[in-house]
Design an enzyme around this catalytic site. Structure first.
Site, mmCIF file in Angstrom:
data_model
loop_
_atom_site.group_PDB
_atom_site.id
_atom_site.type_symbol
_atom_site.label_atom_id
_atom_site.label_comp_id
_atom_site.label_asym_id
_atom_site.label_seq_id
_atom_site.Cartn_x
_atom_site.Cartn_y
_atom_site.Cartn_z
ATOM 1 N N GLY A 1 0.787 -1.223 0.000
ATOM 2 C CA GLY A 1 0.000 0.000 0.000
ATOM 3 C C GLY A 1 0.821 1.276 0.000
ATOM 4 O O GLY A 1 0.260 2.368 -0.158
ATOM 5 N N ALA A 2 2.139 1.168 0.154
ATOM 6 C CA ALA A 2 2.968 2.387 0.194
ATOM 7 C C ALA A 2 2.868 3.156 -1.120
ATOM 8 O O ALA A 2 2.755 4.394 -1.125
ATOM 9 C CB ALA A 2 4.423 2.049 0.507
ATOM 10 N N GLY A 3 2.876 2.426 -2.224
ATOM 11 C CA GLY A 3 2.756 3.076 -3.527
ATOM 12 C C GLY A 3 1.399 3.752 -3.689
ATOM 13 O O GLY A 3 1.301 4.857 -4.239
ATOM 14 N N ASP A 4 0.358 3.109 -3.200
ATOM 15 C CA ASP A 4 -0.992 3.683 -3.295
ATOM 16 C C ASP A 4 -1.125 4.901 -2.385
ATOM 17 O O ASP A 4 -1.781 5.888 -2.745
ATOM 18 C CB ASP A 4 -2.042 2.635 -2.933
HETATM 19 P P1 ATP Z 1 3.803 -1.000 -4.265
HETATM 20 O O1 ATP Z 1 4.987 -1.576 -3.561
HETATM 21 O O2 ATP Z 1 2.741 -0.498 -3.318
HETATM 22 O O3 ATP Z 1 3.255 -1.841 -5.357
HETATM 23 P P2 ATP Z 1 5.671 1.032 -5.158
HETATM 24 O O4 ATP Z 1 6.728 0.063 -5.543
HETATM 25 O O5 ATP Z 1 5.484 2.258 -5.953
HETATM 26 O O6 ATP Z 1 4.267 0.332 -5.028
HETATM 27 P P3 ATP Z 1 7.264 1.879 -2.987
HETATM 28 O O7 ATP Z 1 8.286 2.400 -3.921
HETATM 29 O O8 ATP Z 1 7.607 0.741 -2.101
HETATM 30 O O9 ATP Z 1 5.913 1.521 -3.688
HETATM 31 O O10 ATP Z 1 6.753 3.060 -2.057
HETATM 32 C C1 ATP Z 1 6.154 4.239 -2.551
HETATM 33 C C2 ATP Z 1 6.732 5.417 -1.849
HETATM 34 O O11 ATP Z 1 6.555 5.278 -0.429
HETATM 35 C C3 ATP Z 1 8.226 5.576 -2.063
HETATM 36 O O12 ATP Z 1 8.474 6.334 -3.214
HETATM 37 C C4 ATP Z 1 8.638 6.292 -0.780
HETATM 38 O O13 ATP Z 1 8.389 7.668 -0.889
HETATM 39 C C5 ATP Z 1 7.706 5.710 0.266
HETATM 40 N N1 ATP Z 1 8.314 4.559 0.948
HETATM 41 C C6 ATP Z 1 8.080 3.244 0.727
HETATM 42 N N2 ATP Z 1 8.827 2.462 1.542
HETATM 43 C C7 ATP Z 1 9.559 3.304 2.298
HETATM 44 C C8 ATP Z 1 10.538 3.138 3.350
HETATM 45 N N3 ATP Z 1 10.913 1.919 3.782
HETATM 46 N N4 ATP Z 1 11.076 4.242 3.883
HETATM 47 C C9 ATP Z 1 10.718 5.472 3.474
HETATM 48 N N5 ATP Z 1 9.821 5.707 2.506
HETATM 49 C C10 ATP Z 1 9.239 4.643 1.918
#
Ligand code: ATP
Length: 319
Positions: free
Chosen positions: A256-259
């Site tokens: 859900g971080a990406g969302d």
């Molecule tokens: P998903 O994993 O949900 O399919 P995604 O690969 O786009 O999508 P991430 O890149 O993991 O998601 O996270 C999206 C954003 O959340 C990152 O660009 C960052 O800003 C933040 N984020 C995610 N994980 C972390 C972390 N461990 N520490 C700090 N920021 C994070």
């Protein structure tokens, strides 16, 4: 209007009660409501913004449970329809010991795939300041045509179109078809967000260098983003580009971080659309989105981890 309308699938992930096991080894599963477009809508609402979800659920207990989750979180469910015959989609998901995510989907077909053009809540879609979608709704008819039609309605009504392909390879007949169909609507979007994995899948190159990312740039775009997990993200606009680091947090589960990132960014963009043309404002919006993604990565599950605006601002101030 500041309304974000999110289109696509809402489903239940079944997640093992213990970490680091294969699906076969899992002793038991817990329900984790999700579906990227639904998560984005809830992320926007949790931040205090107007959000609506458009999609189809099964007319079963799980479908009604999901619609209630939308409403309980302040998301307008006026675009939700129920299919009398098909079940709400399910996915069994595990993070294996080797760090790979393993998915098993129950979609044969599931209700989300059966949304039709005629079932679209046109008036709701027309009210969108931003219309957001993924690519899972492009896989099969009749949902594919409903998706394309909804994009047209939104665009014609003046909405910005936001696209997070959210690649799930296992749902596509082939890698080639996934690539072709995901890219078939690339030129329509104003805002596109990809992960590193999606960047490599779509370009065939394992690098986040600017010349690789620019292969996904189109002159019709206003903003292209590449999320980089704990590294934050890179952004590309017509007249400027850059990178914004994220915030240091204790990572527990990035689901859900990406969302959360997308929801937060769209929230800021509807509040001030000029952020897309102003580098300083855009970087502020991206910082807010990074902080929202970072907080979501500190807790298990997607929806329960999505922060309020106060929580996001607190992390930004403490950094
Ligand atoms: P998903 O994993 O949900 O399919 P995604 O690969 O786009 O999508 P991430 O890149 O993991 O998601 O996270 C999206 C954003 O959340 C990152 O660009 C960052 O800003 C933040 N984020 C995610 N994980 C972390 C972390 N461990 N520490 C700090 N920021 C994070």
């Amino acid at each position: 209007s500041e309304l974000v309308v999110s289109f696509g699938e809402m489903l239940i992930d079944f997640v093992p009660t213990v970490a680091g096991v294969s699906l076969a080894e899992a002793p038991a599963f817990v329900k984790a409501p999700g579906g990227a477009p639904a998560n984005v809508a809830i992320a926007v609402a949790r931040l205090g913004g107007g959000a609506a979800f458009v999609g189809k659920l099964g007319d079963d207990e799980f479908g009604r449970m999901l619609a209630a989750i939308l409403r309980d979180n302040g998301v307008d469910d006026g675009g939700v329809v129920f299919d009398a015959g098909a079940r709400t989609a399910l996915a069994f998901v595990t993070l294996r010991a080797d760090g790979e995510r393993e998915f098993m989907f129950y979609r044969n077909p599931s209700a989300d795939m059966l949304l039709t053009h005629a079932e679209l809540n046109v008036e709701l879609i027309k009210r969108a300041a931003v219309f957001h979608y993924g690519s899972i709704s492009l896989i099969a008819e009749p949902c594919r045509s409903a998706h394309l039609h909804a994009m047209e309605i939104a665009k014609e009504a003046g909405a910005l179109l936001s696209y997070d392909p959210n690649l799930r390879e296992a749902l596509w007949p082939s890698r080639e078809e996934a690539r072709t169909k995901i890219l078939s609507i690339w030129d329509q979007a104003d805002i596109v967000k990809v992960s590193e994995v999606e960047l490599e899948f779509l370009t065939g190159i394992d690098s986040v260098e600017d010349d690789v990312v620019m292969k996904l740039w189109r002159p019709t775009m206003k903003l292209l983003l590449v999320t980089l997990g704990d590294q934050g993200c890179k952004y590309y606009a017509r007249d400027f580009r850059g990178a914004v680091p994220s915030y240091k947090v204790q990572q527990v589960d990035t689901t859900g971080a990406g969302d959360a990132f997308v929801g937060a960014l769209l929230r800021r963009i509807v509040q001030d659309p000029s952020s897309l043309q102003d580098q300083k404002k855009l970087e502020e919006a991206i910082k807010f989105a990074n902080a929202c993604g970072a907080i979501t990565a500190t807790k298990k599950g997607a929806i329960p981890s999505l922060p309020t605006e106060v929580e996001v601002l607190k992390l930004m101030e403490s950094a």
